[in-house]
Design a protein around this motif. Structure first.
Motif, PDB file in Angstrom:
ATOM      1  N   ASP A   1       0.845  -1.788   0.420  1.00  0.00           N
ATOM      2  CA  ASP A   1       0.064  -0.001  -0.257  1.00  0.00           C
ATOM      3  C   ASP A   1       0.945   1.448  -0.017  1.00  0.00           C
ATOM      4  N   GLU A   2       2.211   1.137   0.872  1.00  0.00           N
ATOM      5  CA  GLU A   2       3.245   2.300   0.962  1.00  0.00           C
ATOM      6  C   GLU A   2       2.957   2.572  -1.092  1.00  0.00           C
ATOM      7  N   VAL A   3       4.121   1.072  -1.954  1.00  0.00           N
ATOM      8  CA  VAL A   3       4.454   1.958  -2.803  1.00  0.00           C
ATOM      9  C   VAL A   3       3.428   2.419  -3.744  1.00  0.00           C
ATOM     10  N   ARG A   4       2.188   1.367  -3.656  1.00  0.00           N
ATOM     11  CA  ARG A   4       1.156   2.679  -4.276  1.00  0.00           C
ATOM     12  C   ARG A   4       1.014   3.521  -4.213  1.00  0.00           C
ATOM     13  N   ARG A   5       1.191   3.649  -2.865  1.00  0.00           N
ATOM     14  CA  ARG A   5       0.265   5.305  -2.418  1.00  0.00           C
ATOM     15  C   ARG A   5       1.396   5.973  -3.381  1.00  0.00           C
TER      16      ARG A   5
ATOM     17  N   ILE B   1       0.992   7.002  -6.917  1.00  0.00           N
ATOM     18  CA  ILE B   1      -0.245   7.810  -7.386  1.00  0.00           C
ATOM     19  C   ILE B   1      -0.190   8.748  -6.686  1.00  0.00           C
ATOM     20  N   ALA B   2       0.794   9.431  -6.094  1.00  0.00           N
ATOM     21  CA  ALA B   2       1.037  10.610  -5.537  1.00  0.00           C
ATOM     22  C   ALA B   2       1.880  11.142  -6.302  1.00  0.00           C
ATOM     23  N   ARG B   3       2.229  10.619  -7.489  1.00  0.00           N
ATOM     24  CA  ARG B   3       3.300  11.477  -7.906  1.00  0.00           C
ATOM     25  C   ARG B   3       2.783  10.658 -10.160  1.00  0.00           C
ATOM     26  N   GLY B   4       1.959  11.117  -9.369  1.00  0.00           N
ATOM     27  CA  GLY B   4       1.103  11.138 -11.478  1.00  0.00           C
ATOM     28  C   GLY B   4       0.986   9.480 -12.191  1.00  0.00           C
ATOM     29  N   VAL B   5       0.971   8.141 -11.515  1.00  0.00           N
ATOM     30  CA  VAL B   5       1.511   6.985 -12.114  1.00  0.00           C
ATOM     31  C   VAL B   5      -0.193   6.088 -11.545  1.00  0.00           C
TER      32      VAL B   5
END
Length: 455
Positions: A54-58, A61-65
């Motif tokens: 979940d940390e990696v996913r977020r 996502i926070a960097r537009g991917v």
């Protein structure tokens, strides 16, 4: 950011290590690298250990991917360190390299352009010895070159000891440190790392590393010298129109302060205004060139495309610049061209044409200049031909580089940027700019553009 542009240049065959001290440094390198792989239609594998899924996913996502969409499509796969490195219960370097090679082949067979992987390497703590890690990284440096795969191996400097970081730097040709991508002078070949190299080979390597280091120093010295020369030329070129403007203002001020309004005839005022306007236009071009170079270097030059007739643009530019030719007695002949309608950036192509015509005026030795247009259905071309000094063979490609000119700055004014900017604009349109020239026989610059510019 500079690191993102550097990472975009990385590709298949590259084996990088990332030595980071916090999560910000980690994500600023890994995520642009993996996102570039997605954009290139490469299969991507991310091995989790230090962070949760979940940390990696977020972070992505926070960097537009939109990482979830890529996972659903099967292009991006998350794996744990146990699933990847320790699937047999223990770490086996050669088995892991075989796994990566098999994954790469499966990705290519499935229609992907290649394969890239990035793994959090904190799993090595307590799971393998330094000898195994060194063997694994050395084998990877043997595997990646020439393959359709690449990797970033992530090492947390705060959690891993100096002995591990030392060996990491020995086994990766490229190191990411903070926000810098560094060619690694401490990199040793796989044979050397695995003890297979002879003393003579190690001496050869040491000599090559010293030569590489000195070569990099010389390159930096040349860059500093070129910068200093450019600043000197730029100061002179900017000061010339400013000095002329200052003299015009002082002349008007003196006449007005003496109450000598009678001498300021309409003809004299018009002449002063015309000279002032010429200097202002010259100054404006110099400043615009400097700004454009900055935009090009920062990859921020954007095209504003519109449906337009190139012939109309040529006629407009010729009408506006013809006064400069008339002023010094140079004939400008324009061959009527066909209608050439396409999708281009009007102001940028105007800039290209003005640069080419100004160049022909500067180096044309006062002889007539020809401007011709042509179209063949798929492409259009503009050619500017002069009968001036011409070019030596060795100067034909060099003149399109920054701050370059065929003769010294003392012999001709300008910043040496016009042809460089013209080339970048033409290439951004998907076109080509070329020159045919012989010393003493003039030059012909030709711009060829596709009717449909790049999106």
């Amino acid at each position: 950011m500079e690191i993102q542009r550097e990472l975009q240049r990385m590709g298949q065959g590259d084996h990088l290590c990332l030595v980071y001290e916090n999560s910000e440094e980690q994500w600023e390198a890994v995520i642009p690298y993996m996102a570039e792989g997605l954009a290139r239609n490469e299969a991507c594998l991310y091995v989790i250990d230090e962070h949760s899924l979940d940390e990696v996913r977020r972070a992505f996502i926070a960097r537009g991917v939109d990482i979830d969409a890529h996972v659903r499509s099967g292009q991006f796969v998350f794996s744990t360190s146990r699933e990847a490195y320790l699937s047999s219960g223990a770490f086996e370097p050669r088995a892991m390299v075989t796994f990566l090679e098999k994954t790469m082949r499966e990705a290519v067979a499935a229609g992907r352009a290649g394969f890239r992987v990035s793994g959090e390497m904190t799993w090595v703590l307590g799971q393998c010895g330094c000898d195994q890690l060194v063997e694994y990284e050395a084998l990877l440096s043997d595997f990646f070159p020439g393959s359709r795969a690449s990797a970033i191996c992530q090492y947390n400097r705060k959690r891993l000891g100096a002995d591990i970081i030392r060996d990491v730097l020995r086994t990766h040709p490229i190191a990411i440190l903070g926000n810098q991508v560094c060619p690694n002078l401490y990199y040793e070949t796989p044979a050397m790392v695995l003890g297979q190299g002879s003393p003579e080979q190690r001496v050869d390597w040491m000599i090559q590393q010293l030569q590489r280091f000195r070569g990099a120093e010389r390159k930096l010295e040349r860059a500093v010298q070129a910068r200093d020369e450019f600043l000197s030329v730029a100061s002179h070129e900017l000061n010339t129109p400013l000095t002329s403007l200052k003299l015009h203002v002082q002349s008007l001020t003196r006449s007005l302060s003496r109450g000598d309004g009678v001498s300021l005839t309409r003809q004299k005022v018009t002449s002063i205004i015309e000279r002032t306007d010429r200097q202002l236009r010259r100054l404006s071009r110099l400043v615009s060139d400097l700004l454009d170079v900055s935009r090009i270097h920062a990859h921020k030059m954007e095209l504003e495309l519109e449906h337009m007739d190139l012939r109309e643009l040529v006629e407009d530019v010729v009408d506006r610049i013809s006064g400069e030719f008339t002023q010094i007695g140079v004939r400008l002949d324009v061959a009527p061209g066909p209608e050439m309608v396409g999708h281009w950036d009007r102001s940028r192509l105007e800039q290209v044409l003005i640069n080419l015509l100004s160049n022909s005026l500067k180096y044309g030795a006062g002889k007539p200049v020809w401007l011709e247009m042509a179209a063949d259905g798929a492409r259009v071309s503009l050619s500017v031909k002069d009968q001036g000094t011409g070019l030596r063979e060795e100067d034909r490609s060099r003149i399109f580089e920054r701050f370059e000119r065929a003769i010294s700055a003392r012999e001709a004014g300008g910043l040496g940027l016009g042809l460089y900017i013209a080339r970048e604009i033409v290439q951004a349109h998907g076109g080509v700019i070329s020159v045919e020239s012989r010393l003493g026989e003039g030059s012909t610059f030709t711009v060829s553009l596709p009717l449909g510019a790049r999106a």
